[in-house]
Design an enzyme around this catalytic site. Structure first.
Site, mmCIF file in Angstrom:
data_model
loop_
_atom_site.group_PDB
_atom_site.id
_atom_site.type_symbol
_atom_site.label_atom_id
_atom_site.label_comp_id
_atom_site.label_asym_id
_atom_site.label_seq_id
_atom_site.Cartn_x
_atom_site.Cartn_y
_atom_site.Cartn_z
ATOM 1 N N LYS A 113 -45.002 -13.566 26.057
ATOM 2 C CA LYS A 113 -44.278 -14.621 26.761
ATOM 3 C C LYS A 113 -42.890 -14.132 27.137
ATOM 4 O O LYS A 113 -42.416 -13.106 26.641
ATOM 5 C CB LYS A 113 -44.174 -15.865 25.875
ATOM 6 N N ARG A 211 -42.516 -29.591 15.467
ATOM 7 C CA ARG A 211 -42.373 -29.249 16.887
ATOM 8 C C ARG A 211 -43.619 -29.715 17.616
ATOM 9 O O ARG A 211 -43.860 -30.909 17.729
ATOM 10 C CB ARG A 211 -42.107 -27.735 17.029
ATOM 11 N N TYR A 345 -10.175 -11.458 30.253
ATOM 12 C CA TYR A 345 -9.737 -12.856 30.317
ATOM 13 C C TYR A 345 -9.149 -13.333 28.994
ATOM 14 O O TYR A 345 -9.709 -13.108 27.926
ATOM 15 C CB TYR A 345 -10.908 -13.761 30.691
ATOM 16 N N MET A 393 -18.662 -12.036 33.378
ATOM 17 C CA MET A 393 -19.973 -12.242 33.986
ATOM 18 C C MET A 393 -20.677 -10.936 34.318
ATOM 19 O O MET A 393 -21.894 -10.811 34.136
ATOM 20 C CB MET A 393 -19.839 -13.088 35.261
#
Length: 459
Positions: A113, A211, A345, A393
């Site tokens: 998956k 779940r 940053y 990013m």
């Protein structure tokens, strides 16, 4: 009654976004990759480059102005990727073989998956089958249909399904489906009628994870509905399954409770006249540490990729596994800065002295976790360094001190550790998460390159 509350064009055709580069076979034709080697001294990384040196081929003839190589690439051939995830298919095969040995008489379902945990679903699925897996498992129906569209054979289970999924296409493609509620049985019956082919169902019991699956009070209704549909010829119940909550904590009492609850659920299904082919409960951790939970089929995910599902207990090498993904990048910028220079940053990092900063062209858009700012480890020229400042990013910075470096030098974020590089587990610790997330989140901007040969059918 009571039981507890519980993937090169081929990949593109399969619907996966990550770019793919050529398969490179590190093993001679017909020669097996062999067993995972025992841990030993890491091979030398070679001499560190001298200041001003560049990686790659020697510079070609100068251009007319006498300053640049003929292609202007500063030693890097045009088209060299700025970053790459190298996937070792021989490691995948060896890991699956190891898991098959551990599983004993139980069959192995390799869980592929999430694009095979970021490794590439189609090539990994084929490598897993070549390694001995007889089943493949995915979460969503679209993942299953993409594998079938790519021609991947074998028994294939999809389990995280919704009413809006294309049940008809899945049944027509021979995808086995999970049902944890009566609506799913009805959806399977409608699909079977549409294609005139019985649906293959695995009934999911909630045994304690809290779940998916039918809870204790709903299990009999689910079983009876499935049995009636099976008697009418619309489906066949081929599996009963559940999922463990705390198998990564070997010895936790919840595992024993869930085992008992699962046996109860299987007994109810049999008394209703159902005769499933397989009972399955074990994930990677249980496959490796809880043999009594193996039943007929185990479903390893993380361990297929060579990562430890019990990192507090044992690392990959101790479990006979080898990490399959190596994530690298090339320095985009190298510069000297003075003491007191704020970095990235928010200036969360300031240089303590005059130093060299290297810019790595990977960021959180590529899957580098922002939570690993100030903590993520990398290897540059044989030395480990830590992310300096905030992960951005598209890039992050490394304080290289006085170590020689040049644009184009390789940075290894994680790999199997052969050169002393960090592992995915080290990044997981730095980001306060798990190894599953580190590899799975490596994004589509990062091309995958496959080594270790190709699985049968790859081209």
């Amino acid at each position: 009654m009571s039981f507890g509350m519980a993937r090169e064009a081929e990949n593109a055709a399969a619907g996966y976004g990550a770019a793919v580069t050529a398969v490179v076979d590190r093993h001679p034709p017909g020669v097996s990759a062999g067993p995972v080697p025992a841990a030993g001294p890491a091979p030398s990384a070679g001499p560190a480059p001298t200041a001003g040196s560049v990686a790659g081929p020697a510079a070609g003839p100068h251009s007319q102005d006498g300053q640049y190589g003929q292609d202007g690439q500063d030693g890097q051939q045009a088209g060299t990727p700025h970053a790459q995830a190298r996937i070792d298919l021989a490691a995948i095969r060896a890991n699956v073989s190891r898991l098959c040995d551990t599983a004993g008489s139980a069959e192995v379902m390799a869980v592929v998956k999430a694009d095979a945990y970021g490794h590439g679903a189609v090539p990994v699925a084929r490598a897993a089958l070549a390694g001995g897996a007889t089943w493949l498992g995915v979460a969503g129906m679209r993942e299953a249909l993409a594998l079938r569209a790519a021609g991947v054979p074998g028994r294939l289970l999809a389990w995280l399904l919704t009413p809006g999924d294309d049940w008809t296409a899945a049944v027509a493609a021979g995808v086995e489906l999970s049902a944890g509620a009566p609506w799913a049985v009805r959806a399977a019956v409608r699909a079977a009628r549409a294609v005139d082919r019985p649906a293959l169902l695995h009934l999911e019991a909630e045994t304690g994870l809290g779940r998916g699956g039918a809870a204790a009070g709903d299990w009999q209704t689910l079983v009876d509905g499935a049995a009636a549909a099976e008697a009418a010829g619309y489906l066949r119940v081929v599996g009963v399954w559940s999922h463990l909550a705390r198998a990564d904590e070997p010895g936790h009492p919840s595992c024993a409770r869930q085992l008992a609850n699962f046996r109860d659920a299987a007994g109810i299904a049999r008394r209703a006249g159902l005769a499933p082919d397989v009972l399955h409960l074990s994930n990677s951790a249980a496959t490796l540490t809880l043999p009594e939970a193996h039943f007929d089929l185990v479903r390893p995910g993380l361990a297929v990729y060579g990562l430890s599902p019990v990192p507090d207990l044992a690392g990959p090498a101790e479990l006979g596994l080898r990490p399959a993904m190596t994530l690298t990048a090339r320095l985009a910028s190298v510069k000297r800065v003075p003491a007191g220079q704020g970095v990235s940053y928010g200036h969360r990092y300031r240089t303590a002295r005059a130093t060299t900063l290297g810019l790595v062209p990977l960021g959180y858009a590529d899957g580098v976790p922002r939570h690993a700012s100030q903590a993520g480890p990398v290897l540059v020229a044989g030395r480990q360094h830590t992310v300096a400042g905030t992960v951005c990013m598209d890039q992050f910075v490394v304080d290289l001190g006085d170590a020689p470096a040049a644009p184009g030098d390789e940075v290894v974020l994680f790999g199997p550790g052969d050169r002393g590089e960090p592992g995915a587990a080290d990044w997981a610790r730095a980001a306060h998460t798990i190894s599953h997330e580190i590899v799975t989140r490596i994004g589509a901007r990062i091309p995958r390159a496959y080594t270790g040969g190709s699985a049968p059918g790859d081209h």
